[in-house]
Design an enzyme around this catalytic site. Structure first.
Site: not given
Ligand code: PAF
Length: 276
Positions: A37, A149, A175
């Site tokens: 993140h 994802d 990462i």
């Molecule tokens: O990838 C994620 O963390 C979630 O699927 C998201 C994009 C924040 C939607 O809830």
């Protein structure tokens, strides 16, 4: 960093920033933040003037109530991590996000019929709903998503195209830990043994990559080899959910040898004990 829990105050603030001519970068998350993140936020900071992060564990995208219950939540730690990495945190309640039950569902045709979509019924409809809401609230110039994802990235790109959102979707690299494990919020639930065993996922991605690069095995043969490997791994509580090789052009499963120059992705999802 400013924290908003209400859509109205978030929008007032962001409209003000836009009036000043500032661009908005957005990183939506479900919290339990990690280096993956932070790397999205770092890119967002480089590419926009005002960086917004959201933390909302979206019940709508969980088809398994136990998974939702056990999803890691650590808001204080997250807020501390975010302090120097973004300008705005949007941290809404469930009531704020879903004042009434959603009746709309999304159907992404072949994009959500395979892999995650096949294993987690309704998952992508839930993701598309919450991402649509968030994009309406934040109205970002650019939104940043992790390639880990991959299927979600394809779905969101389709969503943005089909519904004409004025947001550019930027897909950023996965990462990994030094031993190759992709960083993920769920990793905090792994005990020491699980954590060590989890590296088998990355090792099998590498095995598949080598086999494909040799151009001797077609994707179905590669899949057979990987499925055999995972059968062995069941002894240490690793259970394969799916293994697929997809064409990055159209996200269709590849069954023949990739033509030279075809950009492909090798995708694995597995459970380590009960942790997906
Ligand atoms: O990838 C994620 O963390 C979630 O699927 C998201 C994009 C924040 C939607 O809830």
């Amino acid at each position: 960093m400013l924290i908003f829990q209400k859509i109205s105050t978030l929008r007032l603030y962001l409209n003000e920033q836009r009036r000043k001519g500032l661009s908005i970068g957005f990183v939506p998350t479900m919290g339990a933040l990690h280096q993956g993140h932070l790397s999205l936020l770092e890119t967002a900071q480089k590419e926009s003037d005002c960086t917004v992060c959201s933390i909302f564990v979206n019940p709508n995208q969980f088809n398994n109530p136990d998974d939702l219950l056990k999803y890691p939540r650590m808001i204080e730690k997250d807020v501390n991590l975010l302090k120097n990495n973004c300008d705005v945190l949007f941290y809404p309640s469930e009531k704020e996000m879903y004042p009434q039950q959603v009746v709309l569902t999304f159907d992404f045709k072949h994009l959500d019929q395979i892999m995650e979509g096949a294993s987690r019924q309704g998952h992508f409809s839930g993701v598309a709903t919450v991402v649509s809401k968030l994009l309406h609230f934040v109205e970002p110039d650019i939104a940043f998503f992790g390639q880990k994802d991959l299927q979600q990235c394809f779905i969101i790109q389709q969503l943005v195209k089909d519904l004409s959102f004025f947001t550019t979707i930027r897909v950023c690299p996965t990462i990994r830990e030094t031993d190759g494990l992709a960083m993920s919020s769920r990793n905090v639930r792994l005990n020491d043994i699980d954590r060590k065993n989890a590296t088998n996922l990355y090792q099998n991605l590498k095995i598949a990559q080598n086999l494909i690069q040799k151009q001797e095995n077609n994707p179905l043969e590669v899949k057979k080899i990987i499925l055999q490997n995972f059968q062995e791994l069941e002894k240490i509580n690793i259970r394969l959910d799916y293994f697929e090789i997809v064409d990055m052009e159209d996200f269709k499963i590849l069954s023949d040898l990739p033509i030279h120059g075809t950009f492909i992705a090798i995708c694995i999802a597995a459970y380590v004990r009960d942790i997906r």
